[in-house]
Design a protein around this motif. Structure first.
Motif, PDB file in Angstrom:
ATOM      1  N   ILE A  85       0.741  -1.416   0.054  1.00 10.93           N
ATOM      2  CA  ILE A  85       0.076  -0.020  -0.189  1.00 10.93           C
ATOM      3  C   ILE A  85       0.766   1.333   0.147  1.00 10.93           C
ATOM      4  CG2 ILE A  85      -1.606   1.307   1.529  1.00 10.93           C
ATOM      5  CD1 ILE A  85      -2.858  -1.281   2.264  1.00 10.93           C
ATOM      6  N   ASN A  86       1.936   1.244   0.840  1.00 11.71           N
ATOM      7  CA  ASN A  86       2.930   2.303   0.738  1.00 11.71           C
ATOM      8  C   ASN A  86       3.366   2.692  -0.457  1.00 11.71           C
ATOM      9  OD1 ASN A  86       2.067   2.735   3.622  1.00 11.71           O
ATOM     10  ND2 ASN A  86       4.061   1.908   4.225  1.00 11.71           N
ATOM     11  N   LYS A  87       3.537   1.720  -1.251  1.00 11.62           N
ATOM     12  CA  LYS A  87       4.330   2.026  -2.635  1.00 11.62           C
ATOM     13  C   LYS A  87       3.427   2.198  -3.698  1.00 11.62           C
ATOM     14  CE  LYS A  87       7.679  -1.278  -1.025  1.00 11.62           C
ATOM     15  NZ  LYS A  87       8.334  -2.659  -1.220  1.00 11.62           N
ATOM     16  N   SER A  88       1.974   2.123  -3.500  1.00 11.34           N
ATOM     17  CA  SER A  88       1.015   2.311  -4.455  1.00 11.34           C
ATOM     18  C   SER A  88       0.430   3.685  -4.599  1.00 11.34           C
ATOM     19  CB  SER A  88       0.214   1.263  -4.379  1.00 11.34           C
ATOM     20  OG  SER A  88      -1.303   1.453  -5.137  1.00 11.34           O
ATOM     21  N   ALA A  89       0.673   4.584  -5.846  1.00  8.30           N
ATOM     22  CA  ALA A  89       0.183   5.778  -5.759  1.00  8.30           C
ATOM     23  C   ALA A  89      -1.547   5.929  -6.297  1.00  8.30           C
ATOM     24  CB  ALA A  89       1.088   6.602  -7.107  1.00  8.30           C
ATOM     25  N   ALA A  90      -1.865   5.004  -6.529  1.00 11.42           N
ATOM     26  CA  ALA A  90      -3.229   4.698  -6.736  1.00 11.42           C
ATOM     27  C   ALA A  90      -3.936   4.625  -5.639  1.00 11.42           C
ATOM     28  CB  ALA A  90      -3.578   3.731  -7.912  1.00 11.42           C
ATOM     29  N   ILE A  91      -3.333   3.678  -4.716  1.00 10.83           N
ATOM     30  CA  ILE A  91      -4.235   3.436  -3.346  1.00 10.83           C
ATOM     31  C   ILE A  91      -3.906   4.784  -2.513  1.00 10.83           C
ATOM     32  CG2 ILE A  91      -4.129   2.070  -1.263  1.00 10.83           C
ATOM     33  CD1 ILE A  91      -3.318  -0.331  -2.983  1.00 10.83           C
ATOM     34  N   ARG A  92      -2.899   5.370  -2.623  1.00  9.37           N
ATOM     35  CA  ARG A  92      -2.569   6.537  -1.724  1.00  9.37           C
ATOM     36  C   ARG A  92      -3.602   7.751  -1.991  1.00  9.37           C
ATOM     37  NH1 ARG A  92       2.977   5.779  -2.803  1.00  9.37           N
ATOM     38  NH2 ARG A  92       3.038   7.601  -4.007  1.00  9.37           N
ATOM     39  N   LYS A  93      -3.598   7.824  -3.402  1.00 13.38           N
ATOM     40  CA  LYS A  93      -4.932   8.761  -3.756  1.00 13.38           C
ATOM     41  C   LYS A  93      -6.102   8.479  -3.342  1.00 13.38           C
ATOM     42  CE  LYS A  93      -6.350  11.282  -7.985  1.00 13.38           C
ATOM     43  NZ  LYS A  93      -6.391  11.314  -9.528  1.00 13.38           N
ATOM     44  N   ARG A  94      -6.525   7.239  -3.459  1.00 11.46           N
ATOM     45  CA  ARG A  94      -7.818   6.888  -2.870  1.00 11.46           C
ATOM     46  C   ARG A  94      -8.043   7.226  -1.298  1.00 11.46           C
ATOM     47  NH1 ARG A  94     -10.657   0.790  -2.861  1.00 11.46           N
ATOM     48  NH2 ARG A  94     -12.574   1.569  -2.085  1.00 11.46           N
ATOM     49  N   LEU A  95      -6.858   6.830  -0.701  1.00  6.11           N
ATOM     50  CA  LEU A  95      -6.840   7.159   0.920  1.00  6.11           C
ATOM     51  C   LEU A  95      -7.269   8.434   1.151  1.00  6.11           C
ATOM     52  CD1 LEU A  95      -3.750   4.736   1.870  1.00  6.11           C
ATOM     53  CD2 LEU A  95      -6.266   4.477   2.453  1.00  6.11           C
ATOM     54  N   PHE A  96      -6.762   9.466   0.554  1.00  5.35           N
ATOM     55  CA  PHE A  96      -6.779  10.859   0.761  1.00  5.35           C
ATOM     56  C   PHE A  96      -7.902  11.765   0.153  1.00  5.35           C
ATOM     57  CE2 PHE A  96      -2.595   9.407   2.062  1.00  5.35           C
ATOM     58  CZ  PHE A  96      -2.500   9.692   3.341  1.00  5.35           C
ATOM     59  N   THR A  97      -8.348  10.865  -0.935  1.00  6.23           N
ATOM     60  CA  THR A  97      -9.304  11.894  -1.647  1.00  6.23           C
ATOM     61  C   THR A  97     -10.293  11.940  -0.797  1.00  6.23           C
ATOM     62  OG1 THR A  97      -8.808  10.809  -3.845  1.00  6.23           O
ATOM     63  CG2 THR A  97     -11.024  11.574  -3.509  1.00  6.23           C
ATOM     64  N   GLY A  98     -10.974  13.581  -0.600  1.00 10.34           N
ATOM     65  CA  GLY A  98     -12.084  13.853   0.046  1.00 10.34           C
ATOM     66  C   GLY A  98     -11.707  14.097   1.299  1.00 10.34           C
ATOM     67  N   GLN A  99     -10.414  13.759   1.993  1.00 15.64           N
ATOM     68  CA  GLN A  99     -10.204  14.214   3.232  1.00 15.64           C
ATOM     69  C   GLN A  99      -9.942  15.575   3.514  1.00 15.64           C
ATOM     70  OE1 GLN A  99      -9.924  11.616   5.868  1.00 15.64           O
ATOM     71  NE2 GLN A  99     -11.147  10.592   4.172  1.00 15.64           N
ATOM     72  N   LYS A 100     -10.494  16.301   4.597  1.00 14.02           N
ATOM     73  CA  LYS A 100     -10.195  17.645   4.937  1.00 14.02           C
ATOM     74  C   LYS A 100      -8.521  17.781   5.351  1.00 14.02           C
ATOM     75  CE  LYS A 100     -12.244  21.365   7.785  1.00 14.02           C
ATOM     76  NZ  LYS A 100     -13.154  21.718   8.877  1.00 14.02           N
ATOM     77  N   LEU A 101      -8.178  18.806   4.732  1.00 13.61           N
ATOM     78  CA  LEU A 101      -6.996  19.252   5.020  1.00 13.61           C
ATOM     79  C   LEU A 101      -6.873  20.520   5.908  1.00 13.61           C
ATOM     80  CD1 LEU A 101      -5.095  18.510   1.494  1.00 13.61           C
ATOM     81  CD2 LEU A 101      -5.128  16.990   3.649  1.00 13.61           C
ATOM     82  N   ARG A 102      -6.184  20.445   6.949  1.00 14.56           N
ATOM     83  CA  ARG A 102      -5.987  21.549   7.657  1.00 14.56           C
ATOM     84  C   ARG A 102      -4.716  22.212   7.889  1.00 14.56           C
ATOM     85  NH1 ARG A 102      -6.837  21.669  12.762  1.00 14.56           N
ATOM     86  NH2 ARG A 102      -6.424  19.336  13.196  1.00 14.56           N
ATOM     87  N   GLY A 103      -4.416  23.268   7.811  1.00 16.90           N
ATOM     88  CA  GLY A 103      -2.999  24.100   7.832  1.00 16.90           C
ATOM     89  C   GLY A 103      -2.635  24.847   6.571  1.00 16.90           C
ATOM     90  N   PHE A 104      -1.525  25.734   6.840  1.00 18.90           N
ATOM     91  CA  PHE A 104      -0.962  26.619   5.638  1.00 18.90           C
ATOM     92  C   PHE A 104      -0.024  26.247   4.908  1.00 18.90           C
ATOM     93  CE2 PHE A 104      -3.884  29.468   8.593  1.00 18.90           C
ATOM     94  CZ  PHE A 104      -4.772  29.858   7.631  1.00 18.90           C
ATOM     95  N   THR A 105       0.612  25.327   5.853  1.00 15.91           N
ATOM     96  CA  THR A 105       1.934  24.725   5.377  1.00 15.91           C
ATOM     97  C   THR A 105       1.722  23.354   5.078  1.00 15.91           C
ATOM     98  OG1 THR A 105       2.862  24.416   7.426  1.00 15.91           O
ATOM     99  CG2 THR A 105       3.113  26.488   6.578  1.00 15.91           C
ATOM    100  N   ARG A 106       2.601  22.657   4.200  1.00  9.86           N
ATOM    101  CA  ARG A 106       2.911  21.254   3.928  1.00  9.86           C
ATOM    102  C   ARG A 106       3.128  20.549   5.214  1.00  9.86           C
ATOM    103  NH1 ARG A 106       6.962  20.839  -0.818  1.00  9.86           N
ATOM    104  NH2 ARG A 106       8.095  22.487   0.748  1.00  9.86           N
ATOM    105  N   ARG A 107       3.894  20.974   6.177  1.00 10.32           N
ATOM    106  CA  ARG A 107       4.260  20.471   7.424  1.00 10.32           C
ATOM    107  C   ARG A 107       2.989  20.531   8.519  1.00 10.32           C
ATOM    108  NH1 ARG A 107       5.904  22.326  12.607  1.00 10.32           N
ATOM    109  NH2 ARG A 107       7.181  20.807  13.673  1.00 10.32           N
TER     110      ARG A 107
END
Length: 237
Positions: A85-107
């Protein structure tokens, strides 16, 4: 007198059949509902707890950090863990699609996603454990219903009762299914058995500490994870 005997036999058989099949239908419907609820909870387990855990594994990446996460959470098994899973870009994209992102910086977005996901995991596990307890109670109820069914519907006792009224099995119209060679397997054919116990169908997952109790130590682990992948931007996964 023969007509009276026939009528009485019919009424007795009808009452026995109504009671037997009515009670049996209730148990079969309850059993079917129980199995549907097991399937529903299994799917919910994958779509809630499963996704939360895989998201955390993907964010932490390294085995030593994932191990630290298990120590902090108290989980003793790697539920839903697969290094692929950690190596699959397709799975990673699905995991984070629709997730609310909080914060002004990448960190800050990375840190908040880790902590928010842990908080979601905590709530989802509590919901799952509550549902699991409810299904365990339903299973116990089914077992009691089946035990009661057999206490009130003993075929041998029914036949003895009919013979006590002066009816032979042939005259009662019950000989067919109870003939030699068939009688011995009738009980097996009609036997009601409870479904497998919940513990054999779904995993038991321990409750994890609320975020407020482990925030500092968990954040330390998350900061290490960020230091190993500082260019990661959750907006562009």
């Amino acid at each position: 007198m023969e007509d009276l005997s026939t009528m009485l036999t019919f009424e007795i058989k009808k009452e026995i059949a109504d009671r037997y099949f009515g009670f049996r239908k209730i148990i079969e419907e309850d059993t079917q509902l129980f199995r549907q609820n097991i399937i529903a909870l299994s799917l919910d387990l994958e779509n809630s707890i499963g996704f939360d855990l895989v998201r955390i594994y993907t964010l932490l990446q390294e085995d030593d950090l994932i191990h630290s996460f298990f120590q902090i959470s108290g989980l003793c098994e790697r539920f839903f863990f697969d290094s692929y899973i950690n190596k699959s870009a397709a799975i990673r994209k699905r995991l984070f699609t629709g997730q609310k992102l909080r914060g002004f910086t990448r960190r800050s977005r990375f840190i908040n996603m880790c902590l928010d996901t842990y908080s979601l995991l905590h709530d989802h596990i509590l919901d799952y454990r509550t549902a699991l307890c409810r299904l365990t109670d339903d299973h116990d109820t089914l077992r009691e219903e089946i035990n009661l069914f057999y206490r009130k519907n003993d075929i041998s006792g029914i036949m003895q009762f009919l013979r006590g009224l002066g009816f032979e099995e042939d005259s009662a119209g019950l000989a067919g299914p109870l003939q030699t060679g068939v009688r011995c397997c009738l009980d097996d054919k009609l036997r009601l058995s409870p479904p497998d116990p919940v513990a054999e169908l779904l995993p038991a997952i321990p409750a994890i500490p609320p975020l407020k109790d482990v925030r500092k130590v968990l954040k330390d682990v998350v900061l290490v994870a960020w230091s190993r992948q500082p260019g990661r931007d959750l907006r562009s996964i």
